[in-house]
Design a protein around this motif. Structure first.
Motif, PDB file in Angstrom:
ATOM      1  N   ILE A 161      12.285   0.252  -3.890  1.00  0.00           N
ATOM      2  CA  ILE A 161      12.449  -0.490  -2.640  1.00  0.00           C
ATOM      3  C   ILE A 161      13.792  -1.202  -2.682  1.00  0.00           C
ATOM      4  CG2 ILE A 161      11.550  -2.349  -1.174  1.00  0.00           C
ATOM      5  CD1 ILE A 161       8.772  -1.786  -2.417  1.00  0.00           C
ATOM      6  N   ILE A 162      14.622  -0.929  -1.673  1.00  0.00           N
ATOM      7  CA  ILE A 162      15.935  -1.577  -1.578  1.00  0.00           C
ATOM      8  C   ILE A 162      15.963  -2.360  -0.274  1.00  0.00           C
ATOM      9  CG2 ILE A 162      18.426  -1.251  -1.683  1.00  0.00           C
ATOM     10  CD1 ILE A 162      17.953   1.554  -2.731  1.00  0.00           C
ATOM     11  N   HIS A 163      16.295  -3.638  -0.351  1.00  0.00           N
ATOM     12  CA  HIS A 163      16.279  -4.472   0.852  1.00  0.00           C
ATOM     13  C   HIS A 163      17.516  -5.355   0.922  1.00  0.00           C
ATOM     14  CE1 HIS A 163      15.253  -8.077  -1.481  1.00  0.00           C
ATOM     15  NE2 HIS A 163      14.367  -7.350  -2.128  1.00  0.00           N
ATOM     16  N   ASP A 164      17.829  -5.777   2.125  1.00  0.00           N
ATOM     17  CA  ASP A 164      18.919  -6.722   2.347  1.00  0.00           C
ATOM     18  C   ASP A 164      18.617  -8.023   1.601  1.00  0.00           C
ATOM     19  OD1 ASP A 164      20.387  -8.959   3.912  1.00  0.00           O
ATOM     20  OD2 ASP A 164      21.246  -7.136   4.759  1.00  0.00           O
ATOM     21  N   SER A 165      19.648  -8.632   1.063  1.00  0.00           N
ATOM     22  CA  SER A 165      19.445  -9.867   0.288  1.00  0.00           C
ATOM     23  C   SER A 165      18.929 -11.017   1.150  1.00  0.00           C
ATOM     24  CB  SER A 165      20.748 -10.280  -0.399  1.00  0.00           C
ATOM     25  OG  SER A 165      21.775 -10.498   0.567  1.00  0.00           O
ATOM     26  N   TYR A 166      19.087 -10.938   2.482  1.00  0.00           N
ATOM     27  CA  TYR A 166      18.606 -11.990   3.370  1.00  0.00           C
ATOM     28  C   TYR A 166      17.211 -11.681   3.935  1.00  0.00           C
ATOM     29  CZ  TYR A 166      23.264 -14.216   3.669  1.00  0.00           C
ATOM     30  OH  TYR A 166      24.453 -14.857   3.396  1.00  0.00           O
ATOM     31  N   HIS A 173      13.465   8.422  -8.326  1.00  0.00           N
ATOM     32  CA  HIS A 173      12.186   7.929  -7.813  1.00  0.00           C
ATOM     33  C   HIS A 173      11.602   8.900  -6.790  1.00  0.00           C
ATOM     34  CE1 HIS A 173      12.971   3.941  -9.633  1.00  0.00           C
ATOM     35  NE2 HIS A 173      14.229   4.193  -9.312  1.00  0.00           N
ATOM     36  N   PRO A 174      10.269   9.052  -6.798  1.00  0.00           N
ATOM     37  CA  PRO A 174       9.642   9.968  -5.831  1.00  0.00           C
ATOM     38  C   PRO A 174       9.771   9.509  -4.386  1.00  0.00           C
ATOM     39  CG  PRO A 174       7.963   8.797  -7.096  1.00  0.00           C
ATOM     40  CD  PRO A 174       9.278   8.507  -7.749  1.00  0.00           C
ATOM     41  N   ARG A 175       9.749   8.206  -4.163  1.00  0.00           N
ATOM     42  CA  ARG A 175       9.889   7.649  -2.812  1.00  0.00           C
ATOM     43  C   ARG A 175      10.849   6.466  -2.853  1.00  0.00           C
ATOM     44  NH1 ARG A 175       4.663   9.430  -3.105  1.00  0.00           N
ATOM     45  NH2 ARG A 175       4.271   7.718  -4.554  1.00  0.00           N
ATOM     46  N   VAL A 176      11.668   6.376  -1.798  1.00  0.00           N
ATOM     47  CA  VAL A 176      12.606   5.256  -1.671  1.00  0.00           C
ATOM     48  C   VAL A 176      12.424   4.638  -0.292  1.00  0.00           C
ATOM     49  CG1 VAL A 176      15.017   4.533  -1.646  1.00  0.00           C
ATOM     50  CG2 VAL A 176      14.266   6.331  -3.233  1.00  0.00           C
ATOM     51  N   TRP A 211      12.851   6.463   3.237  1.00  0.00           N
ATOM     52  CA  TRP A 211      12.210   5.879   4.411  1.00  0.00           C
ATOM     53  C   TRP A 211      13.012   4.648   4.832  1.00  0.00           C
ATOM     54  CZ3 TRP A 211       6.721   5.855   1.852  1.00  0.00           C
ATOM     55  CH2 TRP A 211       6.112   7.112   2.016  1.00  0.00           C
ATOM     56  N   LEU A 212      13.074   4.419   6.138  1.00  0.00           N
ATOM     57  CA  LEU A 212      13.740   3.220   6.668  1.00  0.00           C
ATOM     58  C   LEU A 212      12.720   2.389   7.424  1.00  0.00           C
ATOM     59  CD1 LEU A 212      16.228   1.482   7.305  1.00  0.00           C
ATOM     60  CD2 LEU A 212      16.676   2.999   9.265  1.00  0.00           C
ATOM     61  N   MET A 213      12.632   1.108   7.074  1.00  0.00           N
ATOM     62  CA  MET A 213      11.733   0.161   7.724  1.00  0.00           C
ATOM     63  C   MET A 213      12.552  -0.958   8.350  1.00  0.00           C
ATOM     64  SD  MET A 213       8.604  -2.012   6.006  1.00  0.00           S
ATOM     65  CE  MET A 213       7.583  -3.127   6.967  1.00  0.00           C
ATOM     66  N   GLN A 239       0.805  -1.210   0.000  1.00  0.00           N
ATOM     67  CA  GLN A 239       0.000   0.000   0.000  1.00  0.00           C
ATOM     68  C   GLN A 239       0.847   1.272   0.000  1.00  0.00           C
ATOM     69  OE1 GLN A 239      -3.348   0.195  -0.300  1.00  0.00           O
ATOM     70  NE2 GLN A 239      -3.089   2.421  -0.448  1.00  0.00           N
ATOM     71  N   LEU A 240       1.936   1.274   0.743  1.00  0.00           N
ATOM     72  CA  LEU A 240       2.738   2.490   0.878  1.00  0.00           C
ATOM     73  C   LEU A 240       3.516   2.835  -0.386  1.00  0.00           C
ATOM     74  CD1 LEU A 240       4.190   1.900   4.459  1.00  0.00           C
ATOM     75  CD2 LEU A 240       2.582   3.710   3.805  1.00  0.00           C
ATOM     76  N   MET A 241       4.002   1.824  -1.092  1.00  0.00           N
ATOM     77  CA  MET A 241       4.863   2.075  -2.239  1.00  0.00           C
ATOM     78  C   MET A 241       4.089   1.950  -3.549  1.00  0.00           C
ATOM     79  SD  MET A 241       7.437   2.820  -0.507  1.00  0.00           S
ATOM     80  CE  MET A 241       8.758   3.008  -1.710  1.00  0.00           C
ATOM     81  N   GLN A 242       4.511   2.737  -4.534  1.00  0.00           N
ATOM     82  CA  GLN A 242       3.833   2.832  -5.822  1.00  0.00           C
ATOM     83  C   GLN A 242       4.777   2.401  -6.948  1.00  0.00           C
ATOM     84  OE1 GLN A 242       0.554   3.734  -5.622  1.00  0.00           O
ATOM     85  NE2 GLN A 242       0.911   3.873  -3.400  1.00  0.00           N
TER      86      GLN A 242
END
Length: 453
Positions: free
Chosen positions: A175-180, A218-221, A251-253, A167-170
């Motif tokens: 979106i960048i995430h750890d490979s694990y 990108h508008p949001r990361v 943003w950091l999650m 919902q948050l991302m378009q």
């Protein structure tokens, strides 16, 4: 003129005749189209789905080795430091009741009282008629635990990540995430339609390189990491992550499923561990099914984030509210974690003890830092499965983690260490693993041997 002779037509006569034929064909009624004969369509087979052959191959190998399926094994009562399976008692390292709160008298009583007061189910989505007072109490306790403004509780931990990220991302976002990272993060990213890229595990230099190249497009990361990685038992450098996310306006999650109750002096997670302001992290995520002795998940952060998700996230809006007895039990678990910090300290001490003893026994613990999760790396899925079966025969329940949950060469036995384990139990587990590892290595088994038997 002889009968065999044919009158030759002039060029104009031939053209006129051809035109007449064409006109007659176009004027003639067209034959009615006939329906093709009805045939019964053949449905695709489930056995043709990707990965099905590998499942069958693993089952065939297990049957030939006379190994029972290690998964879906039924426990007959509460699973703690020990458990009951088929009437036998086993040392147990496959449950993540990290602080032993699942069987705590006060947690159980809170659930029973809620059953008497609310019944079993919320019976509706919270948006319509499923809101209960206990939900508000739970969300206030979660926000306080994290030191942020607000929180929202979902009925599933996996769905929390899927629906919130979705919902948050378009589609134009990154979106960048750890490979694990956990499957639920990847699934949520796919649902969002955003551009997705992973960086090597805990390699924050690589993360920053990606952001430098792509963030401005990108508008949001969104950067997503775990507080404690569920397969490996290590954690990221949160202070540096915060510096990076501020530098690039991202943003950091942080997914705290396995770090609440494990990191920090009082178990409040990775922010407490590093002594940083929790408001510097935009999105805190956690689950109720580990330390907090329940089922479900949550998002915590600023009130704008929570208000938005409560009114737009499909996994919240269109799902029944979390069961009131579960909400009440989790509330009591949070209070107990705060009131009895010795449970947190015991879990942390046991994790470090097991890690050090395993390493002293020359067992490969990967990158684990002893934070409740300690893998024993074995190298391939067949070996991990065989070792788990042999250990069960000797009274130790630990599950193999095999492909596709992890890469084939990273198959492992995954140990969950809790506050309830004793040092004698930890020593016994390491001894048994060492003995069975030595036995296997002296007479290894290959899949080719099994299938040719």
């Amino acid at each position: 003129m002889a009968k065999s002779e044919k009158k030759k037509l002039s060029k104009d006569d031939r053209l006129n005749a051809l035109s007449a034929v064409r006109r007659s064909k176009s004027a003639a009624p067209k034959p009615k189209a006939t329906k093709p004969a009805q045939t019964q369509a053949i449905a695709p087979k489930f056995a043709d789905l990707p990965g099905f052959k590998e499942i069958r191959l693993q089952k065939a190998a297990a049957d030939l080795l006379q190994i029972n399926n290690p998964f879906f094994r039924a426990h007959e009562a509460r699973a703690g430091a020990t458990t009951q399976i088929d009437g036998e008692t086993y040392l147990n390292f496959s449950s993540y009741d990290y602080l032993g709160l699942n069987g705590h008298e006060k947690v159980q009583q809170a659930a029973k009282t809620a059953v008497d007061h609310y019944g079993i189910s919320a019976s509706a989505s919270r948006v319509v008629a499923g809101e209960r007072v206990i939900h508000t109490e739970l969300e206030e306790l979660i926000a306080k635990m994290h030191g942020v403004e607000s929180s929202v509780a979902f009925v599933s931990g996996h769905a929390t990540n899927v629906t919130s990220i979705g919902q948050l991302m378009q589609p134009d976002d990154l979106i960048i995430h750890d490979s694990y990272i956990h499957n639920s993060i990847v699934t949520g990213a796919k649902l969002s339609g955003a551009v997705r890229q992973s960086f090597p595990h805990n390699n924050l230099d690589a993360l920053e390189n990606i952001l430098e190249l792509r963030a401005h497009k990108h508008p949001r990361v969104l950067i997503v990491v775990e507080g404690v990685y569920s397969m490996d038992g290590d954690y990221p450098d949160l202070p540096r992550l915060i510096e990076i996310k501020k530098k690039y306006g991202a943003w950091l999650m942080v997914d705290e499923a396995h770090s609440i109750g494990i990191l920090g002096k009082t178990g409040r997670g990775i922010a407490e561990h590093f002594q940083i302001d929790p408001k510097d992290v935009d999105i805190w995520m956690g689950t109720f099914s580990k330390t907090l002795a329940g089922c479900g998940g949550y998002i915590a952060g600023c009130s704008d984030l929570v208000d938005y998700l409560k009114l737009t996230a499909s996994g919240f809006v269109f799902s029944v509210g979390i069961a009131p007895p579960i909400a009440a039990a989790v509330c009591e678990a949070i209070r107990l974690m705060e009131a009895e910090p010795e449970r947190v300290q015991a879990a942390q001490s046991n994790g470090q003890y097991f890690l050090e003893k395993a390493q002293a026994a020359n067992l490969d613990t990967g990158v684990s830092q002893g934070c409740a999760v300690v893998p024993i790396m074995v190298g391939d899925s067949l070996k991990a499965t065989v070792l788990a079966a042999r250990l069960l025969d000797r009274g130790l329940n630990v599950l193999p983690i095999i492909y596709p949950a992890v890469p084939e060469k990273s198959a492992r036995l995954r140990f969950f260490i809790t506050s309830e384990h004793t040092e004698d139990q930890l020593d016994q587990a390491i001894q048994l693993v060492n003995e069975e590892m030595a036995t296997y290595n002296s007479n290894p088994i290959s899949i080719q041997q099994v299938m040719s038997a």
